[in-house]
Design an enzyme around this catalytic site. Structure first.
Site, mmCIF file in Angstrom:
data_model
loop_
_atom_site.group_PDB
_atom_site.id
_atom_site.type_symbol
_atom_site.label_atom_id
_atom_site.label_comp_id
_atom_site.label_asym_id
_atom_site.label_seq_id
_atom_site.Cartn_x
_atom_site.Cartn_y
_atom_site.Cartn_z
ATOM 1 N N GLY A 106 -2.501 1.145 9.587
ATOM 2 C CA GLY A 106 -2.917 1.616 8.268
ATOM 3 C C GLY A 106 -4.403 1.917 8.181
ATOM 4 C CB ALA A 107 -7.425 0.003 9.104
ATOM 5 C CE LYS A 112 -4.501 -1.373 1.641
ATOM 6 N NZ LYS A 112 -5.621 -1.089 2.528
ATOM 7 C CG ASP A 125 -8.850 1.084 2.329
ATOM 8 O OD1 ASP A 125 -9.689 0.250 1.949
ATOM 9 O OD2 ASP A 125 -7.628 0.834 2.430
HETATM 10 P P1 NAP Z 1 -2.031 -2.658 11.166
HETATM 11 O O1 NAP Z 1 -1.511 -1.639 10.228
HETATM 12 O O2 NAP Z 1 -1.189 -3.833 11.534
HETATM 13 O O3 NAP Z 1 -2.458 -1.886 12.529
HETATM 14 C C1 NAP Z 1 -3.035 -2.568 13.621
HETATM 15 C C2 NAP Z 1 -3.117 -1.649 14.822
HETATM 16 O O4 NAP Z 1 -3.686 -2.402 15.897
HETATM 17 C C3 NAP Z 1 -1.747 -1.142 15.328
HETATM 18 O O5 NAP Z 1 -1.893 0.103 15.947
HETATM 19 C C4 NAP Z 1 -1.416 -2.229 16.361
HETATM 20 O O6 NAP Z 1 -0.502 -1.805 17.347
HETATM 21 C C5 NAP Z 1 -2.766 -2.428 16.993
HETATM 22 N N1 NAP Z 1 -2.834 -3.693 17.719
HETATM 23 C C6 NAP Z 1 -2.505 -4.917 17.252
HETATM 24 N N2 NAP Z 1 -2.651 -5.827 18.242
HETATM 25 C C7 NAP Z 1 -3.069 -5.140 19.345
HETATM 26 C C8 NAP Z 1 -3.377 -5.515 20.666
HETATM 27 N N3 NAP Z 1 -3.285 -6.796 21.084
HETATM 28 N N4 NAP Z 1 -3.785 -4.558 21.546
HETATM 29 C C9 NAP Z 1 -3.864 -3.272 21.140
HETATM 30 N N5 NAP Z 1 -3.567 -2.834 19.894
HETATM 31 C C10 NAP Z 1 -3.179 -3.775 19.002
HETATM 32 O O7 NAP Z 1 -3.395 -3.286 10.635
HETATM 33 P P2 NAP Z 1 -4.488 -2.546 9.720
HETATM 34 O O8 NAP Z 1 -4.155 -2.732 8.301
HETATM 35 O O9 NAP Z 1 -4.649 -1.181 10.262
HETATM 36 O O10 NAP Z 1 -5.796 -3.449 10.000
HETATM 37 C C11 NAP Z 1 -6.433 -3.472 11.262
HETATM 38 C C12 NAP Z 1 -7.712 -4.308 11.159
HETATM 39 O O11 NAP Z 1 -8.640 -3.648 10.306
HETATM 40 C C13 NAP Z 1 -7.468 -5.697 10.550
HETATM 41 O O12 NAP Z 1 -8.264 -6.635 11.231
HETATM 42 C C14 NAP Z 1 -7.962 -5.545 9.125
HETATM 43 O O13 NAP Z 1 -8.455 -6.763 8.579
HETATM 44 C C15 NAP Z 1 -9.110 -4.566 9.324
HETATM 45 N N6 NAP Z 1 -9.410 -3.789 8.107
HETATM 46 C C16 NAP Z 1 -10.677 -3.842 7.621
HETATM 47 C C17 NAP Z 1 -11.014 -3.114 6.505
HETATM 48 C C18 NAP Z 1 -12.426 -3.164 5.989
HETATM 49 O O14 NAP Z 1 -12.648 -2.848 4.815
HETATM 50 N N7 NAP Z 1 -13.386 -3.519 6.821
HETATM 51 C C19 NAP Z 1 -10.037 -2.327 5.855
HETATM 52 C C20 NAP Z 1 -8.739 -2.290 6.377
HETATM 53 C C21 NAP Z 1 -8.437 -3.046 7.510
HETATM 54 P P3 NAP Z 1 1.022 -2.366 17.297
HETATM 55 O O15 NAP Z 1 1.644 -1.663 16.110
HETATM 56 O O16 NAP Z 1 1.566 -1.955 18.611
HETATM 57 O O17 NAP Z 1 0.933 -3.846 17.090
#
Ligand code: NAP
Length: 296
Positions: free
Chosen positions: A147-148, A72, A108
Site C-alpha cells: 500500500g505505501a 483504506k 499519503d
Molecule cells: P504492506 O501493504 O504490507 O506492504 C509491504 C511490502 O513489503 C509488500 O510488498 C511486502 O511483500 C514487502 N515485504 C514484507 N516483508 C518483506 C521481506 N522480508 N522482504 C522483502 N519484502 C518484504 O505494508 P505498507 O502499508 O505498504 O507499509 C510498509 C511500511 O511503510 C510499514 O513499515 C509502514 O509502517 C510504513 N509506512 C510509513 C508511512 C509514513 O507515513 N512514514 C506511511 C505508510 C506506511 P509481501 O507482500 O511479499 O509480503
C-alpha cells in the site's frame, strides 16, 4: 462567540500502536484550537459499527476521520465521492462530510511528496505542480510493492521520476506497475525482482532509494531491505518509510556509505497535517507535531 470544538479521529483495527492521537493533539495545540482526536477501533465485519460512525460524520457530529489498516480500500464503497488521487491509487486515508455527503481523500501521496522536497532543492512544492519536474528528476528505486509503495510510486511517477519498483514477488510489482501505468499523465514505472543481481543492473544513475517494506521496523530493528553485498550509489538519497526507529538499519547502512538519509517521520507528520487542514481549514505547525512524535 463560542469557539468550535473539533471532533476528529482514526478508523482502523487494531489501533493499539497508532501515534495519530499525539500528532493531532499537537496540531490542535499548535493553533490553540479546542478539540479531540479519538480512536475508533471497529473490527472487520462490524457493519453496524461502521454505519453508526459514518452516520455521525455525515450529520456533522464528527469533523473528520483518518483511515488505516484494514479500511483504506474497504471504505471506498461507503463513500459518496473520492478525490482523483484516492481514486487513482485505490486507497483512502482521510474522510470528511460535505453537504451531507461523505468524501474520501488521500494525503499519503502529497504527504510523501511534500516531505521529499526537503531533500531535493529543485523539487516542485505541490503535487498540483504537474509534470514539469520530468527533466529535473532522475531515477528512483522503490523497495516493496504494498500500500505505501503505491502512494510513493504514484507521487514520483506523476512528477516524471523514472521509478523501478522492486519486490520479492515479481508478480506483485508487475501488478502494481500495470495498474499505475493506466493513470493518465504518469511516467510508466518498471518492475524488478528484489534481488542483488537484478538491482545491480538497474542502479546506475539512481538518485533516490525508498524503502516501502516494513523491514527494520521495531521490534525487528536488525533487518534491512538492502540486499547484502549490493553497493550503494553515493549520490543518492535513501528515504525509509519506516519511522520507528528513526535511524533504521537501512538508513545507518546508507549513511555510512555516504548517502543522504530521510526518516519516514517526515511523511507521517505531513500526511497528518494535510488531513488536519482538510478538516479544519487551518495549517498546523509541523515542528510541534514532529516534536510530539519524536518524544514517544
Ligand atoms: P504492506 O501493504 O504490507 O506492504 C509491504 C511490502 O513489503 C509488500 O510488498 C511486502 O511483500 C514487502 N515485504 C514484507 N516483508 C518483506 C521481506 N522480508 N522482504 C522483502 N519484502 C518484504 O505494508 P505498507 O502499508 O505498504 O507499509 C510498509 C511500511 O511503510 C510499514 O513499515 C509502514 O509502517 C510504513 N509506512 C510509513 C508511512 C509514513 O507515513 N512514514 C506511511 C505508510 C506506511 P509481501 O507482500 O511479499 O509480503
Amino acid at each position: 462567540m463560542q469557539r468550535k470544538f473539533y471532533r476528529i479521529g482514526l478508523l482502523g483495527y487494531p489501533l493499539t500502536h497508532s501515534c495519530s492521537p499525539q500528532l493531532h493533539a499537537a496540531a490542535l495545540r499548535s493553533l490553540n484550537l479546542p478539540g479531540e482526536y479519538r480512536l475508533y477501533p471497529i473490527a472487520p465485519g462490524d457493519q453496524a459499527g461502521l454505519v453508526q460512525l459514518f452516520t455521525r460524520l455525515r450529520a456533522g457530529e464528527l469533523d473528520g476521520l483518518n483511515v488505516t489498516i484494514p479500511y483504506k480500500q474497504a471504505v471506498i464503497p461507503w463513500l459518496d465521492e473520492i478525490s482523483p488521487i484516492a481514486q487513482n491509487i485505490g486507497a483512502v486515508n482521510t474522510i470528511y462530510a460535505r453537504d451531507g455527503r461523505l468524501v474520501g481523500g488521500n494525503t499519503d501521496v502529497p504527504g510523501f511528496w511534500a516531505d521529499l522536497g526537503k531533500y531535493f532543492p529543485t523539487h516542485p512544492g505541490s503535487l498540483g505542480a504537474g509534470n514539469r519536474a520530468a527533466e529535473a528528476q532522475g531515477k528512483a528505486l522503490v523497495l516493496g510493492a504494498g500500500g505505501a509503495a503505491r502512494a510513493v510510486v504514484y507521487a514520483l511517477a506523476m512528477h516524471g521520476w523514472h521509478v523501478t519498483l522492486a519486490a520479492r514477488r515479481l508478480d506483485q510489482a508487475k501488478k502494481l506497475v500495470s495498474t499505475l501505468t493506466q493513470v493518465p499523465g504518469i511516467f510508466p514505472p518498471a518492475s524488478a525482482l528484489l534481488e542483488p543481481g537484478v538491482l545491480a543492473s538497474c542502479l546506475d544513475g539512481t538518485r533516490l532509494i525508498v524503502n516501502a517494506t516494513p523491514l527494520g521496523m521495531a521490534p525487528d530493528v536488525d533487518r534491512s531491505p538492502w540486499p547484502a553485498g549490493l553497493p550503494f550509489l553515493r549520490m543518492a538519497c535513501c528515504y525509509d518509510l519506516v519511522y520507528n526507529p528513526r535511524a533504521t538499519l537501512l538508513l545507518r547502512q546508507a549513511g555510512t556509505a555516504g548517502l543522504s538519509t530521510a526518516s519516514g517521520l517526515g511523511m507521517l507528520v505531513e500526511q497528518a497535517a494535510l488531513s488536519f487542514e482538510i478538516w479544519t481549514g487551518y495549517s498546523p505547525i509541523r515542528e510541534a507535531m514532529w516534536a510530539a512524535v519524536e518524544a514517544i
